[in-house]
Design a protein around this motif. Structure first.
Motif, PDB file in Angstrom:
ATOM      1  N   LEU A   1     -26.899 -39.623   7.771  1.00  6.65           N
ATOM      2  CA  LEU A   1     -27.807 -39.542   6.456  1.00  6.65           C
ATOM      3  C   LEU A   1     -27.831 -40.679   5.502  1.00  6.65           C
ATOM      4  CD1 LEU A   1     -26.964 -35.778   5.686  1.00  6.65           C
ATOM      5  CD2 LEU A   1     -29.030 -36.699   6.503  1.00  6.65           C
ATOM      6  N   ALA A   2     -27.026 -41.809   5.859  1.00  3.91           N
ATOM      7  CA  ALA A   2     -27.030 -43.091   4.859  1.00  3.91           C
ATOM      8  C   ALA A   2     -28.249 -43.964   5.485  1.00  3.91           C
ATOM      9  CB  ALA A   2     -25.806 -43.812   5.286  1.00  3.91           C
ATOM     10  N   CYS A   3     -28.841 -43.500   6.552  1.00  2.92           N
ATOM     11  CA  CYS A   3     -29.964 -44.542   6.930  1.00  2.92           C
ATOM     12  C   CYS A   3     -31.088 -43.560   7.649  1.00  2.92           C
ATOM     13  CB  CYS A   3     -29.478 -45.512   8.114  1.00  2.92           C
ATOM     14  SG  CYS A   3     -28.208 -46.652   7.536  1.00  2.92           S
TER      15      CYS A   3
ATOM     16  N   ILE B   1     -26.637 -33.966  19.454  1.00  3.74           N
ATOM     17  CA  ILE B   1     -27.892 -34.007  20.253  1.00  3.74           C
ATOM     18  C   ILE B   1     -28.420 -32.727  20.291  1.00  3.74           C
ATOM     19  CG2 ILE B   1     -28.890 -34.105  22.597  1.00  3.74           C
ATOM     20  CD1 ILE B   1     -27.160 -36.652  23.026  1.00  3.74           C
ATOM     21  N   ALA B   2     -27.453 -31.364  20.432  1.00  8.45           N
ATOM     22  CA  ALA B   2     -27.852 -30.268  20.115  1.00  8.45           C
ATOM     23  C   ALA B   2     -28.371 -29.951  18.930  1.00  8.45           C
ATOM     24  CB  ALA B   2     -26.831 -29.315  20.554  1.00  8.45           C
ATOM     25  N   TYR B   3     -27.851 -30.479  17.821  1.00  8.51           N
ATOM     26  CA  TYR B   3     -28.469 -30.412  16.597  1.00  8.51           C
ATOM     27  C   TYR B   3     -29.887 -30.933  16.362  1.00  8.51           C
ATOM     28  CZ  TYR B   3     -29.170 -31.128  11.563  1.00  8.51           C
ATOM     29  OH  TYR B   3     -30.151 -31.140  10.430  1.00  8.51           O
ATOM     30  N   LEU B   4     -30.087 -32.090  16.875  1.00  9.21           N
ATOM     31  CA  LEU B   4     -31.505 -32.762  16.840  1.00  9.21           C
ATOM     32  C   LEU B   4     -32.131 -32.005  17.381  1.00  9.21           C
ATOM     33  CD1 LEU B   4     -30.223 -36.696  17.011  1.00  9.21           C
ATOM     34  CD2 LEU B   4     -31.250 -35.557  15.197  1.00  9.21           C
ATOM     35  N   LYS B   5     -32.106 -31.256  18.539  1.00 12.96           N
ATOM     36  CA  LYS B   5     -32.972 -30.536  19.295  1.00 12.96           C
ATOM     37  C   LYS B   5     -33.403 -29.261  18.512  1.00 12.96           C
ATOM     38  CE  LYS B   5     -32.211 -31.353  24.307  1.00 12.96           C
ATOM     39  NZ  LYS B   5     -31.513 -30.793  25.276  1.00 12.96           N
ATOM     40  N   ARG B   6     -32.448 -28.706  17.995  1.00 14.41           N
ATOM     41  CA  ARG B   6     -32.640 -27.338  17.139  1.00 14.41           C
ATOM     42  C   ARG B   6     -33.233 -27.850  15.923  1.00 14.41           C
ATOM     43  NH1 ARG B   6     -27.684 -24.631  14.049  1.00 14.41           N
ATOM     44  NH2 ARG B   6     -28.477 -26.088  12.709  1.00 14.41           N
TER      45      ARG B   6
ATOM     46  N   GLN C   1     -22.884 -31.353  11.210  1.00 13.62           N
ATOM     47  CA  GLN C   1     -21.832 -31.994  10.554  1.00 13.62           C
ATOM     48  C   GLN C   1     -21.648 -33.459  10.980  1.00 13.62           C
ATOM     49  OE1 GLN C   1     -18.504 -29.501  11.570  1.00 13.62           O
ATOM     50  NE2 GLN C   1     -19.087 -28.222   9.987  1.00 13.62           N
ATOM     51  N   VAL C   2     -21.814 -33.909  12.237  1.00 17.24           N
ATOM     52  CA  VAL C   2     -21.816 -35.241  12.923  1.00 17.24           C
ATOM     53  C   VAL C   2     -23.075 -35.919  12.276  1.00 17.24           C
ATOM     54  CG1 VAL C   2     -21.894 -36.652  14.852  1.00 17.24           C
ATOM     55  CG2 VAL C   2     -20.445 -34.512  15.057  1.00 17.24           C
TER      56      VAL C   2
END
Length: 119
Positions: free
Chosen positions: A24-26, A101-106, A18-19
């Protein structure tokens, strides 16, 4: 009770997604946009995605992306890398940064990043 309170403070990749919507704009995970792709981010040297036109400041920063450097950068990109082309003010909330950061890792281990890594 302490273990239960600790569980609430663990980073949440679902909330991190969600963060990431703010990014996503860039940015995108698997393709370069205005900003570089995020697949393969961890362990990568800042300013090193082939073919992406980084600012000189980012290319010379000598940052290697990990939890600590990414957290610091996301808190205030312009303070960490003066002269960066990333003009976003950052993610001020530490929990939001940890979740992101947790999302990017996953995401780095899942589609589309896992597919891109095999290309």
């Amino acid at each position: 009770m302490a273990a239960n309170a600790q569980a609430w403070s663990l980073p949440d990749a679902v909330r991190g997604e969600q963060v990431y919507a703010r990014c996503l704009a860039c940015h995108a995970l698997a393709v370069d946009r205005v900003g570089p792709r995020h697949c393969g981010l961890f362990g990568r040297r800042a300013g090193s995605v082939p073919g992406f036109a980084y600012s000189e400041a980012m290319k010379k920063s000598k940052i290697v992306w990990n939890d600590k450097t990414l957290d610091r950068f996301l808190a205030n990109p312009l303070a960490m890398v003066p002269g960066t082309a990333m003009t976003y003010d950052g993610v001020p909330d530490p929990a939001d940064r940890a979740n992101l950061i947790a999302y990017l890792k996953r995401a780095d281990e899942a589609f589309p990043c896992a597919v891109r890594a095999r290309e």
